[in-house]
Design an enzyme around this catalytic site. Structure first.
Site, short mmCIF file in Angstrom:
data_model
loop_
_atom_site.label_atom_id
_atom_site.label_comp_id
_atom_site.label_asym_id
_atom_site.label_seq_id
_atom_site.Cartn_x
_atom_site.Cartn_y
_atom_site.Cartn_z
N ASP A 1 74.87 87.06 137.10
CA ASP A 1 74.54 88.43 137.49
C ASP A 1 73.72 88.38 138.77
OD1 ASP A 1 74.64 91.25 135.69
OD2 ASP A 1 73.22 91.25 137.38
N ARG B 1 74.34 107.43 128.29
CA ARG B 1 75.35 107.91 129.23
C ARG B 1 76.22 109.01 128.63
NH1 ARG B 1 77.49 102.08 131.22
NH2 ARG B 1 76.83 101.58 129.09
N CYS C 1 82.28 104.92 127.79
CA CYS C 1 83.73 104.71 127.92
C CYS C 1 84.55 105.99 127.97
CB CYS C 1 84.23 103.83 126.77
SG CYS C 1 83.59 102.14 126.83
N LYS D 1 94.32 99.95 127.47
CA LYS D 1 92.90 100.28 127.31
C LYS D 1 92.64 101.76 127.54
CE LYS D 1 88.37 99.98 127.35
NZ LYS D 1 87.57 99.78 126.15
#
Length: 448
Positions: A30, A331, A263, A207
Site C-alpha cells: 500500500d 459509505r 458496493c 460482479k
C-alpha cells in the site's frame, strides 16, 4: 505460491490474510505508509469480525507481510492481485479507474518472469483489456496473463465468504493462467467451492450483474412494503411467502430504509453508465438507483410525520449509523440521509453506533454522539432504529421508555414485535407492517 496484493484496504487485506491462512506467502502493498506501519504493529484499519486475529496469526507465522515497496513484492510474486479502490467518479458516476491504471503501470515496471496479474477490484467490462494494454505499453517485454477474479465478500462476514464461497469466478484469455489460478484456490477444494472459468469480460460483468440483481431485490421488497402499508398486508409474511419459492429465495427480502455501503450504490451506478456507453440501457437498474435514493430521504420525512409534522427543537435518538451491522463502514449509509433530513427540519439528533461513530463524525456535523443506546434515548422525543446490530435486538424497553420524553419508537428494520413494544408504553411504527398483520381494511376497499 508467492502472492503480492496491491492495495491493503478492505478487499486487499481480507483477501491477503485469507490467502496467507491457506499457506501461501503473501505481501500486502500500500502507498499509505501510515496504514502499513499500523498493520505491522498489528493495528487493523477496518472493523471486520475475526480479521485482527487472522492477520496476527499469519503475520506471526511469517506468511503475511506488509510493505510500501511495490517493486520487490511484484518481482518475487507468482501472482499479483490488484485490489485498489474504484469509487464513483465525481460528476458522472462512472467507476474511477485511475488507481487500477496506476497499479497496472507500476506492476509492469517491476514484473519479472511469467506472472499472472489479477484484477480483484470491482471494475467495468473491458478493464482487463486496459490493464493488459497498459502493461504492454509500459514494459513490452513483460510476460503476463491478465485475469479477472471479482470478489464477493459481505462486510461483516468477509472471512467466512472468502473461505466458504458460493463460487469463485475466474475470467481469462490466456490459458496459462488457468493452472495458476487453480493452484491459488486449491485449498478450497475440500469445501467443494465451484471454480467457474469464463472469459475475462464475462467475469467482470458477473460482479456488476450480481450486485445489481441483489440491489433490485432489496428495492422491490421496499416498494412492496409501501404497498403493504396502504393495503393492510404484512411485508414480512409476503417476503416469507415468496421467498419459499426456490426460484426467488429468502435472502435480500428484508424491508428497510434502503441499501447503502461500499458496493451496491457505486456498482449499480457504474453498471447504468456502462449500459449507456454501449447503447444498451438498463432500465430496471436505473429505476433501482433512483427509487433507493428517494427512499433514504423519505425515511427522514417518515420520522417527521410520526412526530406530528414538526421536529423543530425536538430530540431524535438514532440507533445504528453504519449501512449494516458488523462493520464500521458509513459509505452511502441510510442514516446519513435520514439525519440530514431531520437536521434540515430543525431536530436535534443524538446517535449511537457500536463501531461507526468515528467515521460518522468525519461525515456529519451537528450530531451528538452517545455512549450507549440508553444514553442516546435520554430525554428524546423519538427513537429510530436504523441499523439492526445484535445489541439492539433485545433492548430493555421499559428502561428506554423511562428515559425518553415522548414514547415513540420507529423501527426501520422490523426488529421488534408491535405487541411487546406497545406493552412497554410506546407508540410503535415499523416498515410495511400496519398492525403487524391485524385486520385492516382500507377505506377504498370497504367502499366496494
Amino acid at each position: 505460491m508467492r502472492i503480492a496484493m496491491i492495495g491493503s484496504g478492505y478487499v486487499g487485506l481480507v483477501s491477503g490474510a485469507c490467502f496467507a491462512d491457506f499457506g501461501h506467502e503473501v505481501v500486502c502493498v500500500d502507498l499509505d505508509a501510515g496504514k502499513i506501519a499500523a498493520l505491522e504493529r498489528g493495528e487493523i484499519p477496518i472493523f471486520e469480525p475475526g480479521l485482527d486475529r487472522l492477520v496476527a496469526d499469519n503475520a506471526s507465522a511469517g506468511r503475511l507481510r506488509f510493505t510500501t515497496d511495490l517493486a520487490p513484492a511484484v518481482a518475487q510474486a507468482d501472482v499479483v492481485f490488484i485490489a485498489v479502490g474504484t469509487p464513483s467518479r465525481r460528476g458522472d458516476g462512472h467507476a474511477d479507474l485511475s488507481y487500477v491504471h496506476a497499479a497496472a503501470a507500476a506492476i509492469a515496471g517491476a514484473v519479472e518472469g511469467f506472472t499472472v496479474v489479477v484484477t480483484k477490484s470491482t471494475v467495468p467490462v473491458g478493464t482487463g483489456d486496459d490493464v493488459e494494454r497498459i502493461i504492454a505499453e509500459t514494459n513490452p517485454r513483460a510476460d503476463v496473463a491478465v485475469v479477472s477474479n471479482p470478489e464477493f465478500l459481505r462486510e461483516g462476514a468477509a472471512i467466512e465468504d472468502f473461505k466458504r464461497p458460493d463460487r469463485i469466478v475466474v475470467g481469462l484469455e490466456d490459458e496459462r493462467a488457468r493452472d495458476v489460478m487453480t493452484e491459488v484456490y486449491r485449498p478450497l477444494y475440500l469445501n467443494q467451492a465451484p471454480l467457474l472459468f469464463t472469459g475475462r469480460r464475462t467475469a467482470e460483468l458477473i460482479k456488476y450483474a450480481g450486485n445489481a440483481f441483489l440491489a433490485m431485490k432489496i428495492t422491490f421488497i421496499n416498494e412492496i412494503a409501501d404497498l403493504c402499508e396502504k393495503t393492510g398486508a404484512n411485508v414480512q409474511d409476503v417476503a416469507r411467502g415468496i421467498g419459499l419459492d426456490k426460484r426467488i429465495g429468502p435472502k435480500f427480502l428484508n424491508a428497510g430504509p434502503g441499501y447503502g455501503g461500499s458496493c451496491f450504490p457505486k456498482d449499480t451506478l457504474a453498471l447504468v453508465k456502462t449500459g449507456q456507453d454501449y447503447d444498451s440501457p438498463l432500465r430496471l437498474v436505473e429505476t433501482t438507483v433512483a427509487v433507493n435514493d428517494q427512499r433514504k430521504r423519505a425515511m427522514g420525512r417518515r420520522v417527521v410525520a410520526a412526530l406530528g409534522g414538526s421536529v423543530r427543537g425536538r430530540t431524535v435518538a438514532i440507533l445504528g449509523l453504519t449501512f449494516k451491522p458488523n462493520t464500521d463502514d458509513m459509505r452511502e449509509a441510510p442514516s446519513i440521509a435520514i439525519i440530514q433530513a431531520l437536521r434540515d427540519a430543525g431536530a436535534r439528533v443524538r446517535a449511537y453506533d457500536p463501531e461507526g461513530m468515528s467515521a460518522a463524525r468525519a461525515l456529519m456535523e451537528g450530531v451528538d454522539y452517545a455512549d450507549n443506546a440508553y444514553a442516546a434515548a435520554e430525554g428524546a422525543d423519538c427513537l429510530v432504529l436504523v441499523t439492526e446490530w445484535n445489541q439492539f435486538r433485545s433492548l430493555d424497553l421499559k428502561r428506554l421508555r423511562a428515559a425518553m420524553a415522548t414514547p415513540l419508537f420507529i423501527d426501520l428494520r422490523n426488529v421488534y414485535r408491535r405487541r411487546e413494544v406497545e406493552a412497554a408504553g410506546f407508540t410503535y411504527h415499523s416498515i410495511g407492517r400496519p398492525g403487524d398483520g391485524e385486520a385492516h381494511i382500507p377505506e377504498s376497499a370497504a367502499a366496494e
